[in-house]
Design an enzyme around this catalytic site. Structure first.
Site, short mmCIF file in Angstrom:
data_model
loop_
_atom_site.label_atom_id
_atom_site.label_comp_id
_atom_site.label_asym_id
_atom_site.label_seq_id
_atom_site.Cartn_x
_atom_site.Cartn_y
_atom_site.Cartn_z
N HIS A 16 63.38 -1.40 7.21
CA HIS A 16 62.33 -0.60 6.34
C HIS A 16 62.77 0.90 6.43
CE1 HIS A 16 59.50 0.81 10.10
NE2 HIS A 16 60.93 0.99 10.41
N CYS A 35 63.03 7.10 11.33
CA CYS A 35 62.59 5.87 10.80
C CYS A 35 62.59 6.47 9.37
CB CYS A 35 61.20 5.69 11.44
SG CYS A 35 61.36 4.29 12.58
N HIS A 41 66.88 0.84 8.37
CA HIS A 41 67.32 0.35 9.49
C HIS A 41 66.41 -0.59 9.91
CE1 HIS A 41 63.66 3.05 10.17
NE2 HIS A 41 63.47 2.22 11.35
N HIS A 43 64.50 -3.48 12.70
CA HIS A 43 63.84 -3.68 14.14
C HIS A 43 63.69 -5.20 14.15
CE1 HIS A 43 62.27 0.32 14.66
NE2 HIS A 43 61.96 0.36 13.38
N ASP A 81 61.28 -12.52 7.41
CA ASP A 81 62.47 -12.37 8.37
C ASP A 81 63.79 -11.94 7.32
OD1 ASP A 81 63.92 -12.75 10.67
OD2 ASP A 81 64.27 -14.70 9.83
N HIS A 82 64.63 -11.19 7.82
CA HIS A 82 65.68 -10.76 7.58
C HIS A 82 65.40 -10.03 5.73
CE1 HIS A 82 67.47 -12.76 10.53
NE2 HIS A 82 68.60 -12.41 10.10
N GLU A 126 57.21 -3.59 17.67
CA GLU A 126 58.21 -3.04 16.57
C GLU A 126 59.42 -2.74 17.65
OE1 GLU A 126 57.96 -0.31 12.78
OE2 GLU A 126 58.00 1.05 14.43
NI NI Z 1 61.87 2.03 12.01
#
Ligand code: NI
Length: 137
Positions: A16, A35, A41, A43, A81-82, A126
């Site tokens: 995200h 972020c 990037h 998580h 997911d992914h 997260e």
């Molecule tokens: Ni983040």
């Protein structure tokens, strides 16, 4: 019958970027820090879905956890997911994919499927130290 809360853990990886399109790049960087990296990037999100309801007299269950596992897989893991949340998940086209907003979206997806007699709470990590809870208020 007594009311009991059952919990099911799940997991997804996603990318995200936290970003407010009404702000300059400088302000986004100031508010969101790393972020807001324009290149995104990832998580490793840890999800706990908690359902509260009465124990069923015939089964002894509050909820069939196999069914809950299946619902989490189809509604949340398959959707997130992914994925790049900003780009690939329609709910975040115009909604900042903060852990708070991801928890609300996950709750709303489950609320449509899990019968009304059950209270739902979402716990979403997260990072191992940063997590939120949401129960529909
Ligand atoms: Ni983040």
């Amino acid at each position: 019958m007594p009311k009991v809360t059952v919990h099911r853990k799940a997991h997804f990886n996603a990318a995200h970027r936290l970003f407010n399109p009404n702000w300059s790049d400088e302000k986004n960087a100031e508010i969101f820090g790393k972020c807001s990296n324009p290149n995104y990037h990832g998580h490793n999100y840890e999800l706990i879905v908690s359902l509260t309801g009465e124990i069923n007299k015939e089964t002894g269950y509050v909820y069939d956890l196999g069914r809950l596992k299946h619902i989490i897989k189809t509604e949340i893991e398959d959707a997130f997911d992914h994925k790049n949340l900003n780009i690939e998940v329609p709910e975040f086209k115009k909604l900042n994919p903060s852990v708070e907003n991801i928890a609300v979206v996950a709750y709303n997806k489950l609320r449509k499927i899990v019968e009304e007699e059950y209270d739902i709470e979402i716990t979403l990590y997260e990072t191992p130290r940063n997590f939120v809870t949401y129960s529909g208020e």
